[in-house]
Design an enzyme around this catalytic site. Structure first.
Site, PDB file in Angstrom:
ATOM      1  N   TYR A  89       0.818  -1.215   0.000  1.00  0.00           N
ATOM      2  CA  TYR A  89       0.000   0.000   0.000  1.00  0.00           C
ATOM      3  C   TYR A  89       0.853   1.266   0.000  1.00  0.00           C
ATOM      4  CZ  TYR A  89      -4.548  -2.173   0.751  1.00  0.00           C
ATOM      5  OH  TYR A  89      -5.711  -2.875   0.590  1.00  0.00           O
ATOM      6  N   ASP A 115     -12.030  -9.525   3.961  1.00  0.00           N
ATOM      7  CA  ASP A 115     -13.267  -9.565   3.164  1.00  0.00           C
ATOM      8  C   ASP A 115     -13.796 -10.995   3.115  1.00  0.00           C
ATOM      9  OD1 ASP A 115     -13.170  -6.843   2.550  1.00  0.00           O
ATOM     10  OD2 ASP A 115     -13.718  -7.178   0.446  1.00  0.00           O
TER      11      ASP A 115
HETATM   12  C1  IPM Z   1     -10.335  -1.785   3.696  1.00  0.00           C
HETATM   13  C2  IPM Z   1     -10.595  -1.179   2.339  1.00  0.00           C
HETATM   14  C3  IPM Z   1      -9.495  -0.166   2.065  1.00  0.00           C
HETATM   15  C4  IPM Z   1      -8.187  -0.922   1.973  1.00  0.00           C
HETATM   16  C5  IPM Z   1      -9.700   0.730   0.839  1.00  0.00           C
HETATM   17  C6  IPM Z   1     -11.022   1.444   0.878  1.00  0.00           C
HETATM   18  C7  IPM Z   1      -8.574   1.708   0.707  1.00  0.00           C
HETATM   19  O1  IPM Z   1     -10.665  -2.163   1.361  1.00  0.00           O
HETATM   20  O2  IPM Z   1     -10.285  -1.021   4.678  1.00  0.00           O
HETATM   21  O3  IPM Z   1     -10.194  -2.998   3.782  1.00  0.00           O
HETATM   22  O4  IPM Z   1      -7.864  -1.483   0.910  1.00  0.00           O
HETATM   23  O5  IPM Z   1      -7.483  -0.958   2.966  1.00  0.00           O
HETATM   24 MG    MG Z   2     -10.581  -4.124   2.147  1.00  0.00          MG
END
Ligand code: IPM
Ligand code: MG
Length: 354
Positions: free
Chosen positions: A141, A250
């Site tokens: 990231y 997720d």
């Molecule tokens: C999460 C989301 C974020 C991420 C996005 C919205 C930047 O998917 O908090 O998991 O990828 O971290």
């Molecule tokens: Mg996410």
């Protein structure tokens, strides 16, 4: 006690679930004589519309000087241009980095009453109660990124960097947390392929030696993805790097029945934290008043616990949510019809009788 809380409702359903959460927080904190002061600012798409950037310096400064930040969600089709240089997500990343909240705590619990909502067989969900700790300020990231043309072809580069201190601090967090739970840490990596994962595994092994009362296992990320579905109850505390944690949480959300149920807390070295539901902006239902407020309300409970030191109030909110779910209250994402206001009212009523 008096606390200053920065509200960043953001886009889509963010404002709806944050309003719901404020009602619950005010009730439980107010009942014990605590006063929560709120400031409301823009982040994400609405900030881009107003200021041209997803997070202004003023908002970051306000976040740094508050006791806690409660965020809704950012993004939406309006700002989705893949070629655009300003994107709503930059707001969240800027906040995570700016507040140095390197540990993202994502508890995943399967409520037995919601077993019918999950695509998994009910018997696999028995006893599912884990906390995923996702490293939040490093890895892909935040690594150097580039686009270039090499031999006439467009090429893109992302870099994945972790130093041992970044790994050590979150692994320590995992072990301290595991001591308050079932004393089991699963460290997830891809040490058979990736160099940062080999360092991750070495550091995790070293840290584990300091906690002889807590068991550690190292699991490759692909195996972890499979086990989350095949044997989800086998996890207690899971600790992993940023990108793996994003993907696995997720997947884990499916266990809870809906993304709408999951809260998160992000902490660094101080008690000041960033709290946000795991669900996104849900543009398809934004403004309709039917968003599930539970993920945000439970994020509020985590804020009471981790940043404000109000453990009893946090536990009360969590119990109230459990009672509401057990009583069969369901918003549309859980197959029911209750609106955001009705769900919130149900949680408030449950708080009152506890
Ligand atoms: C999460 C989301 C974020 C991420 C996005 C919205 C930047 O998917 O908090 O998991 O990828 O971290
Ligand atoms: Mg996410």
């Amino acid at each position: 006690m008096e606390c200053n809380i920065l509200l960043l409702p953001g886009d889509g359903i963010g404002p709806e679930v944050i309003d719901a959460t404020v009602q619950v927080l005010d009730f439980v904190a107010g009942r014990r004589g605590h006063k929560l002061h709120y400031t409301r600012e823009l982040i994400g798409g609405c900030s881009i519309d107003r200021h041209g950037v997803a997070l202004t310096g003023e908002v970051l400064t306000a976040a740094r000087s508050s006791d806690a930040v409660l965020l809704g969600a950012v993004g939406g089709p309006k700002w989705d241009d893949p070629l655009g240089t300003v994107r709503p997500e930059q707001g969240i990343l800027g906040l995570r980095r700016g507040l140095e909240v390197y540990t993202n705590i994502r508890p995943v619990k399967a409520y037995p009453a919601l077993a019918d909502v999950s695509p998994l067989k009910a018997e696999r969900l028995v006893g599912v109660d884990m906390v995923v700790l996702r490293e939040l300020t490093g890895g892909l990231y935040f690594g150097e990124k580039r686009r270039e043309v090499v031999n006439g072809r467009e090429q893109a580069l992302d870099t994945l960097v972790y130093n041992e201190d970044e790994i050590r601090r979150i692994v320590h967090f995992a072990f301290r947390l595991a001591r308050t739970r079932r004393k089991h840490v699963t460290s997830v990596d891809k040490a058979n392929i990736i160099e940062t994962s080999r360092l991750w595994r070495r550091v995790a092994t070293q840290v584990a030696a300091e906690y002889p009362d807590v068991a550690i296992e190292h699991v490759l990320v692909d195996t972890a993805a499979m086990r989350l579905i095949a044997r989800p109850a086998s996890f207690d505390v899971v600790v992993t790097e940023n990108m793996f944690g994003d993907i696995l949480t997720d997947e884990a959300a499916v266990l809870a029945g809906s993304m709408g149920m999951l809260p998160s807390a992000s902490l660094g070295d101080s008690v000041r934290g960033l709290y946000e539901p795991v669900h996104g902006t849900a543009p398809d239902i934004a403004g309709k008043g039917i968003a599930n407020p539970i993920g945000a309300i439970l994020s509020g409970a985590l804020m009471l616990r981790h940043s404000l030191g109000l453990e009893a109030e946090a536990a009360l909110v969590e119990k109230a949510v459990e009672n509401v779910i057990n009583a069969g209250c369901r918003p549309p994402d859980l197959g029911g019809r209750l609106t955001t206001d009705e769900m919130t009212a149900a949680v408030l009523t449950a708080c009152k009788v506890l």
